[in-house]
Design a protein around this motif. Structure first.
Motif, PDB file in Angstrom:
ATOM      1  N   ASP A  11      43.599  11.167  27.379  1.00 15.85           N
ATOM      2  CA  ASP A  11      44.401  11.574  28.524  1.00 15.85           C
ATOM      3  C   ASP A  11      45.119  12.893  28.274  1.00 15.85           C
ATOM      4  O   ASP A  11      45.597  13.523  29.210  1.00 15.85           O
ATOM      5  N   PHE A  12      45.227  13.284  27.018  1.00 14.90           N
ATOM      6  CA  PHE A  12      45.984  14.477  26.673  1.00 14.90           C
ATOM      7  C   PHE A  12      45.081  15.639  26.260  1.00 14.90           C
ATOM      8  O   PHE A  12      45.549  16.592  25.663  1.00 14.90           O
ATOM      9  N   PRO A 453      47.079  19.698  30.022  1.00 13.80           N
ATOM     10  CA  PRO A 453      47.962  18.560  30.319  1.00 13.80           C
ATOM     11  C   PRO A 453      49.427  18.975  30.198  1.00 13.80           C
ATOM     12  O   PRO A 453      49.804  19.719  29.288  1.00 13.80           O
ATOM     13  N   LEU A 455      52.798  17.725  29.254  1.00  8.51           N
ATOM     14  CA  LEU A 455      53.360  16.621  28.479  1.00  8.51           C
ATOM     15  C   LEU A 455      54.852  16.845  28.290  1.00  8.51           C
ATOM     16  O   LEU A 455      55.285  17.945  27.930  1.00  8.51           O
ATOM     17  N   LYS A 464      52.616  11.997  30.415  1.00  9.53           N
ATOM     18  CA  LYS A 464      51.835  13.041  31.055  1.00  9.53           C
ATOM     19  C   LYS A 464      52.282  13.174  32.500  1.00  9.53           C
ATOM     20  O   LYS A 464      52.180  12.245  33.295  1.00  9.53           O
ATOM     21  N   GLU A 467      48.600  17.973  35.381  1.00  5.04           N
ATOM     22  CA  GLU A 467      47.826  19.029  34.738  1.00  5.04           C
ATOM     23  C   GLU A 467      48.009  20.320  35.508  1.00  5.04           C
ATOM     24  O   GLU A 467      48.211  20.309  36.728  1.00  5.04           O
TER      25      GLU A 467
END
Length: 754
Positions: A11-12, A453, A455, A464, A467
Motif C-alpha cells: 500500500d505504500f 503515497p 504518509l 496513508k 496519493e
C-alpha cells in the motif's frame, strides 16, 4: 500497550503512471508552451469583464450601483459591487472548466500562449425580453488552458461556493523566502560605566536584541567600570532590515534582577557587509540611559559611557533554514559568490487520488486540497480544489539548479480558511502528507511520472492519506559543470574557514525558520506558519524512540557488508569450501610476490562490482519508506511520546514510565561506550608502564620483531603470516590466541571510576 496492526507494505509503494502530458503524450495533441509540457491540458472557458459605459440611471441622481453576473449552466459568478457609478471598471476574469460546462451558448475563439491576449469588444445590453437598452459592456471570451496568464487570478467555477473574502486563500501563488544574513556582533569592551554603589564586584554583561532574538554575553571577568568581553554573538537578520539592533549594558543587582546601565540602537542599513574572513573595523558607540522623571520616561545621554563593537553582516555563509539532510539550497547569502546554475528543475503537479476526508461539512466528510512545493528560496502554492477527494491541479513550475545534491519537498494540505474573515481565525490547515525527491537520484532529461503515497504518522500509527501524482524532469545545461560540483565543498568556504559551533547552528536555524514562517504568513494569500514548519521539518531533532531504532538499524545496514565479509573470511579460514580456500591461497601468494598488483586489483574489483550492479540500478525516485522508518512497527506509547510537546504535558505516571525506559536504553548505550573506552585504554597502557611486566614483555616483543623483520624479507613474513591465518582447522585450537590473552589482561582506567 498493543502494537498496531501494520498496513501491507504494497500500500505504500511508488507507482509509475502514464499521464497524457502536454495534451496527448510527449508528442501528440496541441502544442503548449515549453513551460507546460509536464501536465495534462485542462480546457477552460474564460470570460474577461473589463468595464461598462452609459449605464441607465436608477435614481434621480443619474447614477446606478452596477455589478456584472456571469452565468453558465448552474454556475454563477459576480464581479465587485460599485456604488453610484455609471462607468465602472472591473477587469475581472471568470474561468469555467470545460468538464463542467453543461451548455454551449456561443462559439468562442481558442487561444494558446504565447499568443497575445484577446482584445475585448463592446456589447450592447439587452433586457429580459431581448430588447436593446441603454448601456454597453466590454467583454473578451475565449477558450484556453491553464497555461493562460489569466488562470492564477481568475474566478473558477469550482469555487462558486466560496464567499468573496475567502477567494484570496484559494488562488495559486509563488512566494520568495526573505534574504537572510548572519549578523556577527563582536562585543569588545565598555568604558566609564556608571555602576550602582554596592559592596562587592559588579556583574556586568551585554544583552543583544534583534527582532525578538535575545542573546547575552558572559559576565565580564574584569569586574570594573571598564569591563572587557571580546565575545562573538551570532544572529539572523532579514532584508529589508526593518528591525533595529538594540544593545544594552546591564548589571546584575540581585537574583533575576538586572538594571540597564546604558543602551544603544543601531540600524542594520549602516552595518558593513563582508564576503570573507577579513577583519572589519570596530567602532565606539555612545550609551543612552532612559530615566523616569515626574512619571514620564526621558532619554538621558551619557557621553562618558560608551561601548566598543565590531559589527558585520556575513554574506559568505549559507543561512540554514531547513534540516541539513533535506537542504534545497546551499548557496551563500551574497549573490557575488554564487556559481553559475547547472540546470533546470521542472515539476508538474498533476492530481491526487483517494484523499481521506479531513473535516466535516454539512454532515459529510470533505477535503479542500492544495499543494505546496519548496526548493531554494522559491515556494509555490497551487490553487485549492474545493470539495474533492481526487483533485486535479495540472500546474507546472520551474526552478534554477545550482547543486544536484539537494532535495525538493512537495506537501499536500487541506485548506481550512475558505470562509475568510473572523471565522478562520485560530484555524490551522491540516497536513495530508509530503514527498521528498533528491535531485542527484534523477537521470538528466528524463521525465519521471509517478504516484507517490502520502504518509502521515499519527499517535495511532502510520496512515496513508492518499496519493499525489507528479511529473519531474531535471535538465542539465552543462554535464561538466554538474560533475565539477561533486568536487566542491558542500557548504560555502566561510563554514570551513570560520566555522560556527553546533549549538550556534541549531539556534540560528530555529531563528531562521521563525523569520521565514512569519514573512510568508504575511503574504496574500498567506503561506501559514503550520505549513512552513511542516515543509521545513521543524522539530525533527526532538527525541523519538522510533527514530532511534531506525537509525540503529541503518548503522547495522551500513556495517552489514563488513560483517558479511568477516563471516565469509571466517569460512575461508575454517576450510568450509576447500576449493575456494585453495584459490584464496593462490591469489594471496600472487599478491605477496607482486605487491604492485594489490591496489590495481582492489580498484578493478570495485569497478566490476559497480558494473555488475548497474543492471539493478534504481529506476524510480526514492520515497518514504515505512519499514526503514520503523513506522509500521512502533507501538502507540512510543508514538505518543514522539508527538508530545516540549516540555511534556503528559501525567506524571506516564512520564515516569518513559523516563525509566529511557534510562534502560541509555544504560545499554553507556555500557557499549564504556567497553569501547576500555579497549582504547588497553592500547594506551602498552607503553604507559601501568603494568610494568606487561609493558616489559611488549617492549621485548617489539625489539625481537624489529630484528627478525630486518633480517627477513618482507614477502617471507607476509607469506608466513597469511598461511598461519588460513591454516587448516586441525591446526587450530578453540582457546583464544596468545596475543588476545595478553591484550585482555592489560589494565584500563575502569579501576579509577567511581
Amino acid at each position: 500497550m498493543q502494537r498496531p496492526f501494520p498496513l501491507p507494505q504494497e500500500d505504500f509503494t511508488l507507482k509509475e503512471t502514464a499521464p497524457r502530458l502536454g495534451g496527448g503524450g510527449l508528442g501528440g495533441g496541441d502544442k503548449l508552451t515549453n513551460t507546460y509540457d509536464l501536465v495534462e491540458q485542462m480546457q477552460y472557458l474564460y470570460v474577461r469583464v473589463v468595464k461598462a459605459k452609459d449605464l441607465p440611471a436608477k435614481d434621480v441622481t443619474g447614477s446606478c450601483d452596477p455589478y456584472v453576473e456571469v452565468k453558465l449552466g448552474n454556475y454563477k459568478g459576480t464581479t465587485r459591487y460599485f456604488e453610484k457609478k455609471s462607468n465602472p471598471e472591473w477587469n475581472q476574469v471568470f474561468a469555467f472548466s470545460k468538464e463542467r460546462i453543461q451548455a454551449s451558448v456561443v462559439e468562442v475563439p481558442k487561444r494558446v500562449p504565447p499568443d497575445s491576449p484577446l482584445a475585448p469588444q463592446w456589447y450592447r445590453l439587452a433586457d429580459r425580453k431581448g430588447e436593446k437598452v441603454k448601456g454597453e459592456l466590454m467583454l473578451a471570451v475565449w477558450m484556453g488552458t491553464q497555461a493562460d496568464e489569466a488562470f492564477p487570478e481568475a474566478w473558477h467555477s469550482d469555487a462558486a461556493t466560496v464567499p468573496g473574502d475567502g477567494l484570496a486563500s484559494i488562488r495559486s501563488k509563488v512566494y520568495l523566502s526573505p534574504k537572510l544574513w548572519y549578523l556577527r556582533v563582536n562585543v569588545i569592551e565598555a568604558q566609564d560605566l556608571l555602576l550602582n554603589p554596592k559592596p562587592g564586584f559588579p556583574d556586568v554583561f551585554v544583552k543583544v536584541n534583534l527582532g525578538g532574538q535575545i542573546l547575552r554575553t558572559r559576565i565580564s571577568s574584569s569586574r570594573s567600570a571598564n569591563p572587557l568581553w571580546n565575545e562573538d554573538l551570532m544572529l539572523v537578520a532579514a532584508e529589508p532590515f526593518e528591525e533595529h539592533l538594540i544593545l544594552s549594558v546591564e548589571e546584575r543587582t540581585g537574583p533575576n534582577k538586572d538594571e540597564v546601565l546604558g543602551k544603544v540602537v543601531i540600524s542594520l542599513q549602516n552595518v558593513e557587509r563582508r564576503l570573507d574572513c577579513r577583519v572589519v573595523s570596530s567602532r565606539w558607540y555612545h550609551l543612552e540611559k532612559h530615566v523616569v522623571a515626574d512619571g514620564e520616561q526621558k532619554k538621558e545621554v551619557k557621553f562618558a559611557s560608551r561601548i566598543h563593537l565590531r559589527l558585520s553582516l556575513d554574506g559568505g555563509y549559507h543561512v540554514l533554514d531547513e534540516s541539513t539532510h533535506y537542504s534545497s539550497d546551499l548557496r551563500p547569502t551574497a549573490k557575488q559568490l554564487w556559481k553559475p546554475s547547472i540546470g533546470i528543475l521542472e515539476l508538474g503537479i498533476l492530481t491526487a487520488q483517494a484523499l481521506l476526508p479531513m473535516k466535516t461539512k454539512d454532515g459529510r466528510g470533505t477535503t479542500d486540497a492544495y499543494c505546496v512545493a519548496k526548493y531554494g528560496h522559491k515556494w509555490v502554492r497551487t490553487r485549492t480544489i474545493i470539495d474533492s477527494s481526487n483533485p486535479k491541479w495540472n500546474e507546472q513550475y520551474t526552478w534554477e539548479i545550482f547543486d544536484p545534491c539537494t532535495v525538493i519537498t512537495i506537501g499536500v494540505f487541506d485548506n481550512c480558511h475558505l470562509q475568510g474573515g473572523e471565522k478562520a481565525n485560530g484555524v490551522t490547515d491540516n497536513r495530508i502528507g509530503k514527498v521528498r525527491i533528491r535531485l542527484s537520484t534523477l537521470e538528466t532529461d528524463k521525465v519521471y511520472t509517478h504516484s507517490y503515497p502520502l504518509l502521515v504518522l499519527h499517535t495511532s500509527g502510520v496512515k496513508k492519506m492518499g496519493e499525489v501524482q507528479l511529473a519531474v524532469r531535471f535538465s542539465s545545461s552543462s554535464l561538466l559543470n554538474m560533475l565539477h560540483t561533486y568536487s566542491r565543498p558542500l557548504l560555502p568556504k566561510m563554514h570551513y574557514l570560520h566555522p560556527l559551533t553546533p549549538s550556534q547552528l541549531d539556534y540560528l536555524r530555529h531563528q531562521s525558520t521563525q523569520i521565514v514562517s512569519m514573512r510568508l504568513s504575511r503574504a496574500e494569500p498567506p503561506l501559514r506558519k503550520e505549513v512552513v514548519e511542516y515543509m521545513l521539518d521543524v522539530g525533527y531533532h526532538m527525541w523519538s524512540m522510533r527514530r532511534s531504532k531506525a537509525n540503529f538499524f541503518r548503522i547495522m545496514g551500513v556495517f552489514s557488508g563488513l560483517i558479511a565479509t568477516g563471516k565469509w573470511f571466517s569460512q575461508i579460514c575454517l576450510w568450509k569450501n576447500p576449493i575456494t580456500t585453495v584459490l584464496i591461497h593462490v591469489l594471496f601468494v600472487i599478491l605477496v610476490l607482486y605487491p604492485e598488483l594489490i591496489l590495481p586489483t582492489m580498484f578493478l574489483y570495485l569497478f566490476l562490482i559497480g558494473v555488475w550492479y548497474y543492471r539493478w540500478r534504481p529506476r524510480k525516485p526514492p520515497h518514504m519508506d515505512t519499514r526503514l522508518s520503523h513506522a509500521d512497527t512502533a507501538n502507540p506509547d512510543e508514538l505518543d511520546e514522539e508527538f508530545d510537546r516540549f516540555p511534556s504535558t503528559r501525567p506524571p505516571e506516564i512520564i515516569r514510565v518513559r523516563y525509566d525506559r529511557l534510562r534502560s536504553v541509555a544504560g545499554k548505550v553507556q555500557t557499549v561506550v564504556g567497553d569501547l573506552a576500555t579497549q582504547g585504554e588497553r592500547f594506551q597502557s602498552l607503553l604507559s608502564w601501568r603494568d610494568p611486566r606487561a609493558t616489559a614483555l611488549f617492549l621485548i616483543f617489539c625489539l625481537a620483531s624489529a630484528i627478525v623483520l630486518y633480517v627477513t624479507p618482507f614477502q617471507v613474513v607476509a607469506l608466513l603470516t597469511g598461511f598461519y591465518v588460513l591454516r587448516h582447522p586441525r591446526f587450530r585450537h578453540k582457546l583464544p590466541s596468545v596475543p588476545l590473552n595478553f591484550f585482555r589482561r592489560l589494565p584500563a582506567r575502569t579501576d579509577s571510576m567511581l
